[in-house]
Design an enzyme around this catalytic site. Structure first.
Site, short mmCIF file in Angstrom:
data_model
loop_
_atom_site.label_atom_id
_atom_site.label_comp_id
_atom_site.label_asym_id
_atom_site.label_seq_id
_atom_site.Cartn_x
_atom_site.Cartn_y
_atom_site.Cartn_z
CG HIS A 63 -20.54 -22.60 -0.98
ND1 HIS A 63 -20.15 -23.53 -0.05
CD2 HIS A 63 -20.94 -21.52 -0.27
CE1 HIS A 63 -20.31 -23.04 1.17
NE2 HIS A 63 -20.79 -21.82 1.06
CG ASP A 177 -21.71 -22.27 5.16
OD1 ASP A 177 -21.89 -21.94 3.98
OD2 ASP A 177 -20.78 -21.82 5.86
CD GLU A 207 -18.20 -19.66 0.10
OE1 GLU A 207 -18.48 -18.51 0.48
OE2 GLU A 207 -17.99 -20.61 0.90
CD GLU A 208 -17.24 -22.76 3.61
OE1 GLU A 208 -16.55 -21.85 4.11
OE2 GLU A 208 -18.45 -22.93 3.87
CG ASP A 230 -23.13 -18.68 1.50
OD1 ASP A 230 -23.36 -19.53 2.40
OD2 ASP A 230 -22.02 -18.56 0.97
CG HIS A 318 -18.03 -22.56 9.18
ND1 HIS A 318 -16.80 -22.08 8.77
CD2 HIS A 318 -18.85 -22.42 8.12
CE1 HIS A 318 -16.89 -21.64 7.53
NE2 HIS A 318 -18.14 -21.83 7.11
#
Length: 348
Positions: A63, A177, A207-208, A230, A318
């Site tokens: 992603h 990410d 995706e998130e 990922d 994140h």
């Protein structure tokens, strides 16, 4: 060694979930163009790079969206109230620099803030701030000034992060990410020669917020096999018990067994292990009890798709300072290439 300049372009391009068109989409298309036969963009915004060939149809997904913020309200004194787009801990906002995206190629700077601990009651100082207690300071003195600067409800915000080297083998950056996996896809496409497979490299969107891009792209491609790439948690830091490390930096690419979105097909998992052993590619296992990947959407497509996944161990995900080891990245590229070279031999 990673291609530092290519990786820098990919990770630093803006592209908050749902707004991938603001920068990263074009970077990804440019990165793929010399290594595939055809590139299309579907209606949701997924970039699908097709390397044509005879054999099983294989979909690889990474992603390209990143977590970020969205302006929900402008205070009378010019501060911005925000909501998370994707999973963000409000503690990661405090005293950080941000880019407030006025347009695709225009941004202003902001700073994340909250009530200063110096004026809080002692019992309040140990509590993490809530979303009602954080804000973005763009230097405006009024709502009108903020609006004159181009800010409005719905404006997208990213951290002001960049790629840097950290020690001998480590890299730190915003948006590893999952841009480190997008980079892996591009490198795999570059290194692949003639293979007995029909391969779709997909840089997915959204995706998130629920694997949305992978869901629609898998429906359109109808793959025989699927693979997601990922990041996963490298919790090899002080204070974490050994049995909770999940993965460690520098110990190789991670072959996923399970996360909250998927139980990878056992035959695919063991076959990937055999490939890694055959070519002496360093690997470790990934069992992630919190979080999911695009594999969760791919394996449920139509009547089902045998699916595996490769994970890049990453610390501090994140946040604006995620850390990976380039040796793990290189191992992931190598394993993905070998998997594709031998995919026609896999039978399920």
């Amino acid at each position: 060694m990673v291609d530092y300049e290519l990786l820098k372009k990919i990770v630093e391009a803006p592209g908050v979930t749902g707004y991938e068109f603001m920068g990263v989409k074009d970077v990804v298309i440019e990165a793929f163009k010399d290594y595939v036969d055809e590139i299309t963009v579907d209606k949701l915004g997924n970039v699908i790079a097709h390397k044509k060939g005879d054999g099983p149809k294989v979909m690889l997904a990474a992603h390209m969206d990143q977590i970020g913020l969205m302006v929900t309200h402008i205070e009378k004194n010019g501060f911005l109230r925000v909501a998370p787009v994707g999973g963000i801990d409000p503690r990661t906002l405090i005293a950080q620099r941000f880019k407030v995206w006025i347009d695709k190629d225009k941004f202003i700077y902001g700073v994340g803030g909250s009530v200063p601990p110096h004026i809080q009651k002692p019992e309040e100082r140990t509590k993490a701030p809530t979303w009602d207690q954080v804000f973005i300071d763009i230097g405006a003195e009024s709502k009108e000034e903020a609006e004159e600067m181009g800010v409005k409800v719905g404006t997208i915000i990213t951290w002001d992060g960049r790629l840097e080297r950290l020690g001998k083998h480590r890299l730190v950056s915003i948006a590893f990410d999952d841009r480190i996996a997008v980079y892996t896809l591009v490198e795999a496409a570059r290194k692949l020669k003639d293979v007995n497979a029909d391969i779709y490299f997909v840089a997915t969107v959204q995706e998130e917020v629920g694997l949305r891009g992978a869901k629609v792209s898998a429906f359109g491609i109808e793959p025989d096999y699927g693979f997601a790439i990922d990041v996963t948690i490298a919790a090899d830091v002080p204070g974490t018990p050994e049995h909770k490390h999940v993965t460690k930096l520098g110990k190789g690419t991670a072959i996923k067994i399970m996360d909250r979105s998927v139980i990878c097909h056992p035959t695919v998992v063991r076959w990937m292990e055999e490939i890694a052993k055959k070519y002496e590619i360093p690997y470790q296992w990934d069992i992630l009890l919190g979080g999911g990947t695009d594999a969760g959407a791919i394996h449920l497509n139509k009547s089902g798709v045998p699916t595996g996944a490769i994970s890049v161990p990453s610390r501090y995900i994140h946040s604006n300072a995620e850390v990976v080891d380039e040796r793990d990245v290189d191992a992931g590229v190598e394993l993905m290439v070998k998997v594709l070279e031998h995919i026609h031999e896999l039978t399920i």
